[in-house]
Design a protein around this motif. Structure first.
Motif, short mmCIF file in Angstrom:
data_model
loop_
_atom_site.label_atom_id
_atom_site.label_comp_id
_atom_site.label_asym_id
_atom_site.label_seq_id
_atom_site.Cartn_x
_atom_site.Cartn_y
_atom_site.Cartn_z
N SER A 174 0.82 -1.22 0.00
CA SER A 174 0.00 0.00 0.00
C SER A 174 0.85 1.26 0.00
CB SER A 174 -0.88 0.03 1.27
OG SER A 174 -1.66 -1.12 1.35
N SER A 175 0.24 2.35 -0.45
CA SER A 175 0.92 3.65 -0.44
C SER A 175 -0.10 4.75 -0.71
CB SER A 175 2.00 3.68 -1.52
OG SER A 175 2.48 5.00 -1.70
N ARG A 228 1.36 8.55 -0.21
CA ARG A 228 2.31 9.59 -0.60
C ARG A 228 3.22 9.16 -1.76
NH1 ARG A 228 0.33 10.34 4.08
NH2 ARG A 228 0.46 8.09 4.11
N ARG A 270 2.96 6.82 -3.94
CA ARG A 270 2.22 6.56 -5.18
C ARG A 270 1.87 7.87 -5.91
NH1 ARG A 270 -2.10 1.96 -6.28
NH2 ARG A 270 -3.08 2.81 -8.12
N ARG A 299 7.94 -0.78 -5.13
CA ARG A 299 7.75 -0.82 -3.66
C ARG A 299 7.52 -2.26 -3.24
NH1 ARG A 299 4.34 2.68 0.70
NH2 ARG A 299 6.21 3.93 0.41
N GLU A 357 10.51 2.20 -1.58
CA GLU A 357 10.58 1.57 -0.25
C GLU A 357 10.67 0.08 -0.41
OE1 GLU A 357 7.99 2.71 3.07
OE2 GLU A 357 8.87 1.11 4.29
N CYS A 413 7.28 10.49 8.60
CA CYS A 413 7.10 10.22 7.17
C CYS A 413 5.64 10.07 6.77
CB CYS A 413 7.88 8.97 6.79
SG CYS A 413 7.28 7.49 7.64
#
Ligand code: CP
Length: 312
Positions: A46-47, A49, A51, A110, A142, A269
């Motif tokens: 998941s993301s 920011r 993305r 990611r 990440e 973050c």
């Protein structure tokens, strides 16, 4: 630049920060650079920011971003060599990376750690398999053990908000309900080691990060002592490294409060759990830099993509 997978891909952090500030001041200056170039963003996790900010960065450079949620939407990818693929995986990374390389000029990935298999996580199997089998540059959005786009963003944010030549920066562990990765803390540590700051890490016993990353950075188990005269308090939870992936401590006394950080600027973050990691009074105050940090994710990503595009 041929890839951006680690903070060590930054050759000179001060010049990178200055260039990121120039991009922030004029984000569309290089809109022709990425014309007819495609950025593929592959998310195994998941993301919000990463993305959006990485797509925004690509658009600011005139690139065409395409996004895939690999875990949910793609065929299951096999990363082991020589496997008899009669289980849940349907295609090998050798084919997958080669195919995506035909559609994209740059691939961003990611992929979080398992937090159960330290050796495998530290091998960065997913990220390094893309580096090995793709024929285009790879950007780390990440990975199992590092988040270098976030680390670069944080260095930029500290530079912008520092009123001192050599500010005191504290990375403080804070409690959380789940076992979280070490990637953000690792890359923040590595970024601070490249900057001219007084850098201290505060964490409970049992939560020291990998000593190969912390090196000679001062580590204390006394949060209040670390916060004395701090200019920036960067907060993150991470699970135990020595007792790999375990949650050993949820002591709410480690939560960040306004009283504790006093005049220091607060950084995180995001995403952050309010009143578990940090109290509302901090996030809702002028001391909080978290929204500006998230804004700076675009310019850090744009700088990285610009350097890669210039070298294609
Ligand atoms: N900080 C960060 O990487 O946020 P996302 O997980 O939402 O991308």
């Amino acid at each position: 630049m041929k890839k951006y997978t680690h903070i060590d891909d930054i050759d000179n952090i001060n010049s990178w920060i200055e260039e990121a500030k120039e991009i922030k001041a004029n984000p569309l200056k290089n809109i022709a650079l990425g014309k007819n170039k495609t950025l593929g963003l592959l998310f195994f996790n998941s993301s919000l920011r990463t993305r959006l900010s990485t797509q925004k960065a690509a658009l600011n450079l005139g690139m065409n971003p395409i996004v895939m949620n690999v875990s949910g939407d793609a065929w299951g990818i096999e990363f082991e060599d020589g496997t008899v693929m009669n289980g849940t995986t349907a295609e090998h990374i050798k084919e997958a990376a080669a195919v995506v390389s035909q559609y994209c000029d740059v691939i961003a990935v990611r992929a979080f750690p398992s937090l159960t298999d330290k050796e495998k996580d530290e091998s960065e199997q997913v990220l390094n398999s893309f580096v090995k089998y793709a024929s285009v540059p790879i950007v780390n959005m990440e990975s199992a053990i590092s988040h270098p786009l976030q680390g670069l963003t944080d260095a930029l944010t500290i530079s912008e908000n520092s009123t001192k030549k050599r500010p005191k920066v504290v990375l403080s562990w804070a409690p959380h309900v789940k076992a979280l990765p070490h990637a953000v803390a690792n890359s923040f540590t590595q970024a601070m080691q490249k900057m001219d700051v007084e850098f201290v890490i505060a964490n409970p016993e049992g939560y020291n990060l990998n000593s190969e990353i912390t090196k000679n950075t001062r580590i204390t188990h006394n949060q209040n002592e670390a916060f004395k005269d701090a200019d920036f308090v960067y907060t993150k939870n991470w699970s135990s490294y020595d007792d790999y992936g375990q949650v050993l401590n949820t002591d709410p006394n480690w939560m960040i409060t306004k009283e504790k950080i006093d005049e220091a600027k607060f950084m995180h973050c995001l995403p952050v759990r309010r009143n578990v990691v940090v109290e509302d009074a901090v996030l809702d105050s002028d001391s909080s830099l978290v929204i500006e940090q998230a804004n700076n994710r675009t310019y850090a990503a744009q700088l990285v993509l610009k350097k890669i595009l210039e070298d294609l």
